[in-house]
Design a protein around this motif. Structure first.
Motif, mmCIF file in Angstrom:
data_model
loop_
_atom_site.group_PDB
_atom_site.id
_atom_site.type_symbol
_atom_site.label_atom_id
_atom_site.label_comp_id
_atom_site.label_asym_id
_atom_site.label_seq_id
_atom_site.Cartn_x
_atom_site.Cartn_y
_atom_site.Cartn_z
ATOM 1 N N SER A 66 40.128 35.919 33.086
ATOM 2 C CA SER A 66 41.037 36.682 32.677
ATOM 3 C C SER A 66 42.020 37.764 33.498
ATOM 4 O O SER A 66 41.307 38.333 34.442
ATOM 5 N N LYS A 67 43.104 38.137 33.521
ATOM 6 C CA LYS A 67 43.667 39.296 34.184
ATOM 7 C C LYS A 67 42.851 40.486 34.193
ATOM 8 O O LYS A 67 42.767 40.948 35.443
ATOM 9 N N ARG A 68 42.216 40.696 33.194
ATOM 10 C CA ARG A 68 41.769 42.116 33.060
ATOM 11 C C ARG A 68 40.614 42.050 33.907
ATOM 12 O O ARG A 68 40.247 43.127 34.831
ATOM 13 N N VAL A 69 39.782 40.810 34.049
ATOM 14 C CA VAL A 69 38.636 40.875 34.991
ATOM 15 C C VAL A 69 38.879 40.872 36.184
ATOM 16 O O VAL A 69 38.302 41.670 37.191
ATOM 17 N N LEU A 70 39.974 40.114 36.589
ATOM 18 C CA LEU A 70 40.514 39.892 37.816
ATOM 19 C C LEU A 70 40.863 41.200 38.363
ATOM 20 O O LEU A 70 40.366 41.764 39.469
ATOM 21 N N SER A 71 41.491 41.797 37.527
ATOM 22 C CA SER A 71 41.985 43.278 38.089
ATOM 23 C C SER A 71 40.871 44.310 38.197
ATOM 24 O O SER A 71 40.838 44.946 39.377
ATOM 25 N N ARG A 118 47.947 36.273 48.138
ATOM 26 C CA ARG A 118 47.912 37.984 48.220
ATOM 27 C C ARG A 118 48.222 38.577 46.731
ATOM 28 O O ARG A 118 47.892 39.594 46.508
ATOM 29 N N ARG A 119 49.312 37.950 46.154
ATOM 30 C CA ARG A 119 49.773 38.391 44.928
ATOM 31 C C ARG A 119 48.917 38.221 43.736
ATOM 32 O O ARG A 119 48.564 37.228 43.473
ATOM 33 N N PRO A 120 48.887 39.373 42.780
ATOM 34 C CA PRO A 120 48.058 38.911 41.807
ATOM 35 C C PRO A 120 48.302 38.049 40.843
ATOM 36 O O PRO A 120 47.356 37.295 40.244
ATOM 37 N N SER A 121 49.705 37.576 40.648
ATOM 38 C CA SER A 121 50.198 36.546 39.934
ATOM 39 C C SER A 121 49.537 35.212 40.613
ATOM 40 O O SER A 121 49.080 34.184 39.721
ATOM 41 N N GLU A 122 49.622 35.068 41.740
ATOM 42 C CA GLU A 122 49.186 33.989 42.586
ATOM 43 C C GLU A 122 47.747 33.660 42.260
ATOM 44 O O GLU A 122 47.112 32.585 42.107
ATOM 45 N N ILE A 123 47.092 35.038 42.467
ATOM 46 C CA ILE A 123 45.484 34.822 42.274
ATOM 47 C C ILE A 123 45.174 34.420 40.986
ATOM 48 O O ILE A 123 44.206 33.624 40.929
ATOM 49 N N ALA A 124 46.040 34.973 40.002
ATOM 50 C CA ALA A 124 45.606 34.566 38.602
ATOM 51 C C ALA A 124 45.865 33.230 38.423
ATOM 52 O O ALA A 124 45.274 32.438 37.654
ATOM 53 N N LYS A 125 46.938 32.645 39.058
ATOM 54 C CA LYS A 125 47.149 31.236 38.999
ATOM 55 C C LYS A 125 46.174 30.047 39.541
ATOM 56 O O LYS A 125 45.851 29.140 39.124
ATOM 57 N N LYS A 126 45.770 30.731 40.638
ATOM 58 C CA LYS A 126 44.319 29.971 41.313
ATOM 59 C C LYS A 126 42.997 30.108 40.411
ATOM 60 O O LYS A 126 42.363 29.220 40.988
ATOM 61 N N HIS A 127 42.936 31.101 39.440
ATOM 62 C CA HIS A 127 41.854 31.254 38.885
ATOM 63 C C HIS A 127 41.919 31.083 37.449
ATOM 64 O O HIS A 127 41.999 32.328 36.646
ATOM 65 N N PRO A 128 42.571 30.153 36.764
ATOM 66 C CA PRO A 128 43.294 30.152 35.410
ATOM 67 C C PRO A 128 42.038 30.452 34.535
ATOM 68 O O PRO A 128 42.434 30.900 33.460
ATOM 69 N N LEU A 129 41.021 30.248 34.715
ATOM 70 C CA LEU A 129 39.849 30.609 33.872
ATOM 71 C C LEU A 129 39.551 31.871 33.542
ATOM 72 O O LEU A 129 39.068 32.428 32.401
#
Lengths: 88, 88
Positions: free
Chosen positions: B51-56, B38-49
DNA sequence: CAGCATCCCTAAGGATACTG
DNA sequence: CAGTATCCTTAGGGATGCTG
């Protein structure tokens, strides 16, 4: 720089679906062909905003993935028809 | 020249689906959130490829269409959670 | 931690003309 | 009629740094 091209992530099944039927015109093409609009000229008429080139490309991708089947009649002028490979 | 931007064609229902959940990471995001990440940091960790910006950006679109719900906790450091609006 | 601002690149898609 | 070749545009996506 900018040599890094992040590959597509197919870890999720939906992404694979998108790979197959994703694209600006592919869903509409599938729909049209399912409804019996089979010939490229008819398809082009149904999607007057799309360019012939792009329709052609997207049809080619659909064919490559086996979503549609292309039948070429050896006549003049050329005649081609696309068929859905799925019966609903 | 090249002022013509061909609008998206939503005459076919699938195209609307693509509008909502289409995008390089959106299917994977939906999947992850459904699985409890659920948390953005966890999500980012799950999709290391990705970028934070695009995920956001993609999360924002999913939220705009009501696919996910965003909960902001007024704490420091900031805490945010995303929830699926659909129970499967 | 979460999000935005900035800058930049690439590939999908669009215009046009030509071939068999 | 169907398809290809060529050239061009643009928006989606990627890198990085800054804010509260």
């Amino acid at each position: 720089m900018y040599e890094k091209k992040i590959p597509k992530d197919f870890s999720c099944g939906i992404s694979i679906t998108f790979e197959i039927i994703g694209g600006k015109w592919k869903p509409c093409l599938i729909d049209s062909i399912n409804k019996g609009i089979r010939r490229p000229s008819e398809i082009a008429k149904k999607h007057p905003l799309a360019s012939k080139r792009v329709l052609s490309l997207q049809l080619k991708e659909l064919e490559a993935y086996g979503v549609v089947k292309k039948v070429i009649y050896p006549v003049l002028p050329p005649k081609v028809e696309y068929f859905s490979t799925t019966s609903i």
